[in-house]
Design a protein around this motif. Sequence first.
Motif, short mmCIF file in Angstrom:
data_model
loop_
_atom_site.label_atom_id
_atom_site.label_comp_id
_atom_site.label_asym_id
_atom_site.label_seq_id
_atom_site.Cartn_x
_atom_site.Cartn_y
_atom_site.Cartn_z
N ASN A 24 0.85 -1.18 0.00
CA ASN A 24 0.00 0.00 0.00
C ASN A 24 0.89 1.23 0.00
OD1 ASN A 24 -2.39 -1.47 0.16
ND2 ASN A 24 -2.40 -1.43 2.40
N GLY A 25 0.32 2.39 -0.37
CA GLY A 25 1.04 3.65 -0.27
C GLY A 25 0.93 4.23 1.13
N MET A 26 1.67 5.31 1.37
CA MET A 26 1.62 5.98 2.67
C MET A 26 0.21 6.52 2.93
SD MET A 26 4.53 5.84 4.34
CE MET A 26 4.68 7.26 5.44
N PRO A 27 -0.20 6.56 4.20
CA PRO A 27 -1.57 6.95 4.53
C PRO A 27 -1.84 8.45 4.35
CG PRO A 27 -0.28 6.63 6.52
CD PRO A 27 0.58 6.18 5.38
N ASN A 28 -3.12 8.80 4.33
CA ASN A 28 -3.54 10.18 4.08
C ASN A 28 -2.89 11.19 5.02
OD1 ASN A 28 -5.19 9.25 2.07
ND2 ASN A 28 -7.12 9.57 3.17
N ALA A 29 -2.74 10.83 6.29
CA ALA A 29 -2.29 11.80 7.28
C ALA A 29 -0.93 12.40 6.94
CB ALA A 29 -2.23 11.15 8.67
N VAL A 30 -0.04 11.65 6.32
CA VAL A 30 1.29 12.18 6.05
C VAL A 30 1.29 13.23 4.94
CG1 VAL A 30 2.34 10.02 6.82
CG2 VAL A 30 2.00 10.42 4.38
N TYR A 31 0.15 13.36 4.26
CA TYR A 31 0.00 14.40 3.25
C TYR A 31 -0.90 15.54 3.73
CZ TYR A 31 1.60 10.59 0.23
OH TYR A 31 2.31 9.55 -0.32
N ASP A 32 -1.91 15.20 4.52
CA ASP A 32 -2.99 16.15 4.77
C ASP A 32 -3.06 16.69 6.19
OD1 ASP A 32 -5.23 17.49 3.47
OD2 ASP A 32 -6.52 16.34 4.82
N ASP A 33 -2.28 16.14 7.10
CA ASP A 33 -2.34 16.59 8.50
C ASP A 33 -1.28 17.65 8.75
OD1 ASP A 33 -2.33 16.93 11.23
OD2 ASP A 33 -2.47 14.80 11.71
N PRO A 34 -1.69 18.89 9.06
CA PRO A 34 -0.70 19.96 9.32
C PRO A 34 0.28 19.62 10.42
CG PRO A 34 -2.92 20.88 9.09
CD PRO A 34 -3.08 19.39 9.16
N ALA A 35 -0.12 18.78 11.35
CA ALA A 35 0.76 18.43 12.46
C ALA A 35 1.99 17.66 12.00
CB ALA A 35 -0.01 17.61 13.51
N MET A 36 1.91 17.07 10.80
CA MET A 36 3.03 16.29 10.30
C MET A 36 4.12 17.15 9.67
SD MET A 36 1.80 13.49 11.22
CE MET A 36 3.18 12.53 10.66
N PHE A 37 3.81 18.41 9.42
CA PHE A 37 4.71 19.25 8.63
C PHE A 37 6.06 19.44 9.32
CE2 PHE A 37 5.97 23.51 6.93
CZ PHE A 37 6.10 23.14 5.61
N GLU A 38 6.05 19.94 10.55
CA GLU A 38 7.31 20.15 11.26
C GLU A 38 7.95 18.82 11.64
OE1 GLU A 38 7.16 22.85 14.50
OE2 GLU A 38 6.46 24.55 13.27
N TYR A 39 7.14 17.83 11.90
CA TYR A 39 7.70 16.50 12.18
C TYR A 39 8.56 16.04 11.01
CZ TYR A 39 8.09 11.49 12.34
OH TYR A 39 8.60 10.23 12.27
N GLU A 40 8.05 16.19 9.79
CA GLU A 40 8.81 15.75 8.62
C GLU A 40 10.05 16.62 8.41
OE1 GLU A 40 5.72 13.36 5.79
OE2 GLU A 40 6.34 15.34 5.14
N ARG A 41 9.94 17.90 8.73
CA ARG A 41 11.12 18.76 8.61
C ARG A 41 12.27 18.19 9.45
NH1 ARG A 41 10.50 24.14 11.67
NH2 ARG A 41 11.11 22.74 13.37
N ASP A 42 11.97 17.80 10.67
CA ASP A 42 13.02 17.38 11.59
C ASP A 42 13.41 15.91 11.43
OD1 ASP A 42 12.94 19.94 12.64
OD2 ASP A 42 11.50 19.41 14.19
N ASN A 43 12.50 15.06 10.96
CA ASN A 43 12.74 13.63 10.96
C ASN A 43 12.85 12.99 9.58
OD1 ASN A 43 12.49 12.77 13.98
ND2 ASN A 43 10.77 14.16 13.62
N VAL A 44 12.43 13.71 8.54
CA VAL A 44 12.53 13.18 7.19
C VAL A 44 13.53 14.01 6.39
CG1 VAL A 44 11.29 12.60 5.08
CG2 VAL A 44 10.19 12.24 7.30
#
Length: 393
Positions: A24-44
């Motif tokens: 499967n592909g990555m779930p919706n939240a990693v694209y559409d949840d604003p809370a993921m934005f800074e998380y991805e900055r620091d961890n991705v």
Amino acid sequence: MTDSMQQIPLATLDAVRKPIAEANGMPNAVYDDPAMFEYERDNVLGKTWAGLAFGSELPKKGFAKPVDFMGLPLAIMRNRDGEINVFHNICSHRGMILLREETEVEGMVRCPYHSWTYDLNGNLKGTPHIGGVGVHKAEGFVCEKHGLRKVRSAMWNDIIFINLSGDGVPFEEFITPLVQRWEEFTGNGGFDKVHVAPTGSAMELTVMANWKLAVENYCEAYHLPWVHPSLNTYSPLDQHYNLIVNDNMSGQGSYTYNLSDVAGTSLPQFTDWPQDKIRQAEYISLYPNVLLGVQADHVFSIILQPQANNKTLEKLQLAYVGEEACGDKYAACRTSVLESWKVVFGEDVFAVEGMQNGRKSPAFEGGVFSPVLDGPTHHFHQWVANRYAESMA
């Protein structure tokens, strides 16, 4: 770890990392949840080498430019020797934003709050009245300990890369697999032979979609016949091949790219490019956020600057082979090339924005992949899933 992260079970990431026919592909939240934005900055993005800006954006020595990197205020400075460094864009005194607009620095970079000054190497040089009115030094205060905080950076192909965490692999290790792959086309040190021209070299495009969707779309050629009908006439789908270069690069190639004929251009070409592959071109996504293309007569780079979870600025820069290609003689050819790419990248907008809107549907659970044509896109999903899993370990 954010609440959003707790909502992504490890089993979901494991499903992404299965073989392509089962994944499967990555779930919706990693694209559409604003809370993921800074998380991805620091961890991705922050854990590896991410594209920040182009060196050409600092056109001369003694130039400084503020850049927002996913909400993090940074400053790029070209010193008096022409070297480029990246710093956190905050004064060490009270955390004031130091630079608010790009500027040619006559003397020092000056904080607008209390007028502390820094040179273009980030060294603190002036602390007016720190010890009282008219007293510019204070006992026990050492300027050398309070310069600007530096961000690990490197430059390649005029792209300024940063590693926020500071513990990514050495940049040479990061970029060498791509350099080695393309040496067959460009020759040894091929990217030192290309130049950004005063015209026909740059464009920007804002897309209301998550940055990862722009990468996914770029990875594959599957959508060509329907999204790029013109491009498909001179670089058709059945002449494309998938590329997976190493852990952090994938993309596509074409055996019959012939824009020069279609657009009527006659730009200088790489002298080392094999003549039996003169129509070949390759397009590689360098994870996390740099998209690259190489053709016999020009190269291009796209830096994806994430602005929000659902907004991305795409900065495109073309470079041409040899200084002569940047002169007036070839101005019309460069314009034709740039205009052709504007059409192509403009056609992608509805696709990535449509996918972004689709991520709001609970009926979509990551999607599936064509086992033949989606290999590079699945590879990117696996890479992202691995970064998430590592942060959860």
